[in-house]
Design an enzyme around this catalytic site. Sequence first.
Site, PDB file in Angstrom:
ATOM      1  N   LYS A  16       0.860  -1.183   0.000  1.00  9.59           N
ATOM      2  CA  LYS A  16       0.000   0.000   0.000  1.00  9.59           C
ATOM      3  C   LYS A  16       0.894   1.229   0.000  1.00  9.59           C
ATOM      4  O   LYS A  16       1.977   1.223   0.606  1.00  9.59           O
ATOM      5  CB  LYS A  16      -0.890   0.030   1.248  1.00  9.59           C
ATOM      6  CG  LYS A  16      -1.649   1.332   1.449  1.00  9.59           C
ATOM      7  CD  LYS A  16      -2.370   1.385   2.796  1.00  9.59           C
ATOM      8  CE  LYS A  16      -2.966   2.765   3.027  1.00  9.59           C
ATOM      9  NZ  LYS A  16      -3.683   2.852   4.324  1.00  9.59           N
ATOM     10  N   GLU A  63      -8.487  12.391  12.706  1.00 10.98           N
ATOM     11  CA  GLU A  63      -7.713  11.178  13.014  1.00 10.98           C
ATOM     12  C   GLU A  63      -6.820  11.369  14.231  1.00 10.98           C
ATOM     13  O   GLU A  63      -5.875  12.157  14.210  1.00 10.98           O
ATOM     14  CB  GLU A  63      -6.880  10.763  11.807  1.00 10.98           C
ATOM     15  CG  GLU A  63      -6.154   9.442  12.024  1.00 10.98           C
ATOM     16  CD  GLU A  63      -5.620   8.846  10.732  1.00 10.98           C
ATOM     17  OE1 GLU A  63      -5.053   7.742  10.790  1.00 10.98           O
ATOM     18  OE2 GLU A  63      -5.764   9.479   9.672  1.00 10.98           O
TER      19      GLU A  63
END
Length: 372
Positions: A107, A163
């Site tokens: 990723k 976040e």
Amino acid sequence: MREFIFSDGESTLTATGIARFWPNPGDAVAALRTGTVPLIVGALPFYTAETPALFTPDHYRHHLGTPELPDGHIPAPTRIDEHPSTEQHAERVASAVAAIKEGQVSKIVLARRETYHFDRDVNPEVLLSRFIDGSGTGTGYLVDISVAGRSHLGETIVGSSPELLIRKRGNRIESHPLAGTAPRSTDPVQDEARATELLLSPKDLDEHAYVTSEIDRVLRPYCTELHIPRRPTLTRTSHTWHLGTPITGTLGDGRVSVLELALALHPTPAVAGHPTSSALELLRTYEPERGFYAGTVGWADEHGDGEWRVTIRSCVVDSRAHQIRAHAGGGIVATSVPDTEVRETRTKFGPLRAALGIHSTPEPKARHVRTH
């Protein structure tokens, strides 16, 4: 203007003046561990070898509620530049997918930058007020990164990140990583359908799993207990749905500083990729100048308590150049579709455009924009 403002939605820390600058994060951790200083605040850049904006303030204040911020006018931008263009970003995504299929990484997170040009100054505290009002959570932050003593004198990070990288109170810690995104819809039925589709998306679940597994690997040695739910849940923001996992733990040593934990975690696969070292090598080719985007911003006190948030949904206000620079990115895995990834970055610029009063969608090249 204050050098530091940080609100978690329930309480606010504000700071002014600079008693000491900490160019080496390790020295900052040691000072907190020994109680040499009462507080360190600031921001860490994405690439950890670069100079942070960490400092001990002259004066600071904690208080309940959101920060007291000025009302004011924000001028309309005269031009917006994109780098890379949406077409170039789609090509980069395709290139990254090929690298993933070749086994270079599992990723990687690729981002685009937008630069907003103005004919006068933008007040960072007024912009912060707009960010917080639009966040729905009351979270927001402002950091004068000029304290790093680098060439960006007059630059200030402003944003409202959903976040949570790490929060510590005593020996209890929390983290809430986000990875996997879908745009919100004004149609309630469609909005719910998008949320459900995200929660069931193999691509997004795969992307999210890289993040939680790495956080588990990093935090578990510090903890006597660490709870990570097996499946993520939905986190809603003004413009996006995210997959999020609320992580909680108990530290074996309560003297460990939240800054030490932030340094151990950053950057997570949510903003870099997996494996992290391999993703960073590729990112230095794709994006060598991220600055403080996808870094982390927060504070730590002499007891080791504090909070650090990932520096997303943010921008850098450059008062010298009358510019605002912002980034938006997304996680790329083997099944990523370039056009979908381009749309995701457009969606993630939404909170800043809303704070600036821009209701049109940017075109792939520099242009004049219409505002209300």
